[in-house]
Enzyme design. Structure first.
Site, mmCIF file in Angstrom:
data_model
loop_
_atom_site.group_PDB
_atom_site.id
_atom_site.type_symbol
_atom_site.label_atom_id
_atom_site.label_comp_id
_atom_site.label_asym_id
_atom_site.label_seq_id
_atom_site.Cartn_x
_atom_site.Cartn_y
_atom_site.Cartn_z
ATOM 1 N N TYR A 142 0.492 -0.857 0.133
ATOM 2 C CA TYR A 142 0.274 -0.173 -0.497
ATOM 3 C C TYR A 142 0.517 1.230 0.044
ATOM 4 O O TYR A 142 0.447 2.106 -0.245
ATOM 5 C CB TYR A 142 -0.896 0.419 0.828
ATOM 6 C CG TYR A 142 -2.087 -0.778 1.299
ATOM 7 C CD1 TYR A 142 -2.335 -1.893 0.369
ATOM 8 C CD2 TYR A 142 -3.200 -1.222 2.410
ATOM 9 C CE1 TYR A 142 -3.432 -2.247 -0.049
ATOM 10 C CE2 TYR A 142 -3.945 -2.231 2.262
ATOM 11 C CZ TYR A 142 -4.365 -3.106 0.646
ATOM 12 O OH TYR A 142 -4.980 -3.638 1.355
ATOM 13 N N LYS A 193 3.939 -15.044 2.059
ATOM 14 C CA LYS A 193 3.465 -16.280 1.093
ATOM 15 C C LYS A 193 5.659 -16.339 0.748
ATOM 16 O O LYS A 193 5.702 -16.093 -0.272
ATOM 17 C CB LYS A 193 2.913 -15.308 -0.254
ATOM 18 C CG LYS A 193 1.743 -15.460 0.264
ATOM 19 C CD LYS A 193 1.355 -16.922 -0.457
ATOM 20 C CE LYS A 193 1.207 -17.252 -1.662
ATOM 21 N NZ LYS A 193 0.863 -18.322 -2.287
ATOM 22 N N ASP A 226 -2.544 -17.674 1.788
ATOM 23 C CA ASP A 226 -3.811 -17.889 1.564
ATOM 24 C C ASP A 226 -3.998 -19.545 2.025
ATOM 25 O O ASP A 226 -5.268 -20.019 2.080
ATOM 26 C CB ASP A 226 -3.314 -18.817 -0.311
ATOM 27 C CG ASP A 226 -2.482 -20.243 -0.352
ATOM 28 O OD1 ASP A 226 -1.722 -19.861 0.894
ATOM 29 O OD2 ASP A 226 -1.838 -19.979 -1.411
ATOM 30 N N ASP A 250 -5.341 -6.883 5.574
ATOM 31 C CA ASP A 250 -6.444 -6.350 4.889
ATOM 32 C C ASP A 250 -7.985 -7.231 4.459
ATOM 33 O O ASP A 250 -8.839 -7.375 5.461
ATOM 34 C CB ASP A 250 -5.956 -5.653 4.480
ATOM 35 C CG ASP A 250 -6.906 -4.630 3.163
ATOM 36 O OD1 ASP A 250 -8.227 -3.983 4.485
ATOM 37 O OD2 ASP A 250 -6.998 -3.382 2.517
ATOM 38 N N ASP A 254 -10.878 -8.642 7.336
ATOM 39 C CA ASP A 254 -12.560 -8.922 7.297
ATOM 40 C C ASP A 254 -13.267 -10.219 6.618
ATOM 41 O O ASP A 254 -14.244 -10.474 7.027
ATOM 42 C CB ASP A 254 -12.156 -8.284 5.537
ATOM 43 C CG ASP A 254 -12.351 -6.785 5.381
ATOM 44 O OD1 ASP A 254 -12.380 -6.531 6.669
ATOM 45 O OD2 ASP A 254 -12.803 -6.115 4.259
#
Length: 371
Positions: A142, A193, A226, A250, A254
């Site tokens: 970001y 990852k 993942d 992020d 959620d």
């Protein structure tokens, strides 16, 4: 009793609606000796753009730097979809995080037993869920440079976002996670990852070294992000503290919100380093639910995440643990009494609006406090 200075930034959409309920709680606490709070309000996001053509003004930013904690509502909405990129509502939130150096984002995901059936997962999967997601907030993709869209000609463009992490950034967010775990169930799961991303390789190396050097008593698990997302949906109660980068945090927070039954239930705290001279730290507290433009102005928004975010402010910024407990227990008791906003309604429960839910929670705080 110390006076605590709060900057309230209601923002856009339902932000002002849920902030109004916290303002009522603050006023009640001031009136009944549960704290001494001075509040000031400012504009951020689309509201700031409408007034000043920027997502947050320098003057408001100065107030944020001077206060003891920022209480933030929400920003954004379709009204500002076409504003310049640098002035988009979300830019105000990003500037607050960056300028206040709020690198540690704490997002608890707690499934109250009364709401277990509101989750999209089976009751046995989420009932009693209590996990903490620790998201690195000021680095990663970001904020990394270059961040551009290039015109290649012939109708072709190339978009570039850059994932960047330094050792110190990973160490400091890892330290927050390990220290939190010591106060909980002593388990940390580090999500990255490393199989396809060099930043993941470094993240893994730094977390492993930090664990061995400073926190060998805490159980550390390395999880590919993942696969971790899948495990969060399959059996989330296997986790205690999850630490991860800005992007994955992020997304995963959620997911965690829906495990609890509603985005309207998830609070957050964004923290900076403790100042060794004063023992204080810059901090901002906000619900995760966003501006929800589809229900703005209807009086049906769920203020619980806003209340819970303020409870985190009481706990992490002001050391008012007993008062934070009152607010958190008041939320649980209100839900147990069958009082619901529309997003968490269930058969046999009383569905109320934003104001009525605020009344119920504040009334329960008063009962618990004996006031």
């Amino acid at each position: 009793m110390a006076t605590h200075k709060l900057l309230l930034l209601p923002g856009d959409g339902i932000g002002p609606e849920v902030m109004a309920e916290v303002k009522r709680l603050i006023a009640w606490m001031n009136a009944h000796g549960l704290g001494t709070f001075e509040t000031e309000e400012g504009l951020v996001g689309g509201a700031s753009y409408d007034a000043d053509k920027v997502a947050i003004t320098d003057a408001t930013m100065a107030k944020a730097l001077a206060c003891d904690a920022v209480i933030f509502g929400a920003v954004g909405g379709p009204k500002w979809a076409s504003v310049p990129y640098e002035a988009r509502p979300e830019a105000g939130l990003l500037r607050l995080r960056k300028d206040l150096k709020l690198y540690a984002n704490l997002r608890p995901a707690i499934c109250y037993p009364a709401l277990a059936d509101a989750s999209s997962l089976k009751r046995e999967v989420v009932d009693g869920l209590d996990i903490m997601i620790v998201r690195e907030l000021t680095g990663g993709v970001y904020f990394g440079e270059p961040k551009v869209i290039q015109d290649l000609g012939d109708g072709q463009k190339r978009a570039i976002d850059t994932q960047v992490y330094d050792t110190f950034e990973i160490e400091r967010i890892g330290r927050v996670a390990f220290e939190l775990a010591r106060k909980r169930n002593n388990k940390v799961a580090s999500f990255e990852k490393r199989n396809v991303m060099k930043s993941g390789v470094l993240w893994n190396e730094v977390m492993t070294a930090l664990h061995a050097r400073e926190f060998p008593d805490v159980t550390l698990e390395h999880v590919l992000a993942d696969a971790g997302g899948m495990q969060m949906v399959r059996w989330p109660k296997q986790f205690d503290v999850i630490v991860t980068d800005n992007l994955f945090g992020d997304l995963l927070s959620d997911i965690a919100a829906m495990l609890t039954g509603s985005l309207g239930m998830l609070p957050s705290a964004s923290l900076g380093d403790v100042d060794p001279a004063t023992g204080t730290r810059k901090a901002m507290y906000e619900p995760v639910h966003g501006s929800a433009p589809d229900i703005t102005g209807k009086g049906v928004a769920n203020p619980i995440a806003m209340f819970a975010s303020f409870a985190m402010a009481l706990r992490y910024s002001f050391g008012l643990a007993k008062e934070a407990d009152f607010v958190e227990q008041a939320i649980a008791n209100t839900l147990n009494a069958g009082i619901r906003t529309a997003d968490i309604k269930a058969e046999g429960c009383k569905v109320v609006g934003t104001r009525e839910m605020g009344d119920a929670v504040i009334s329960e705080v008063a009962r618990l406090a004996g006031a």
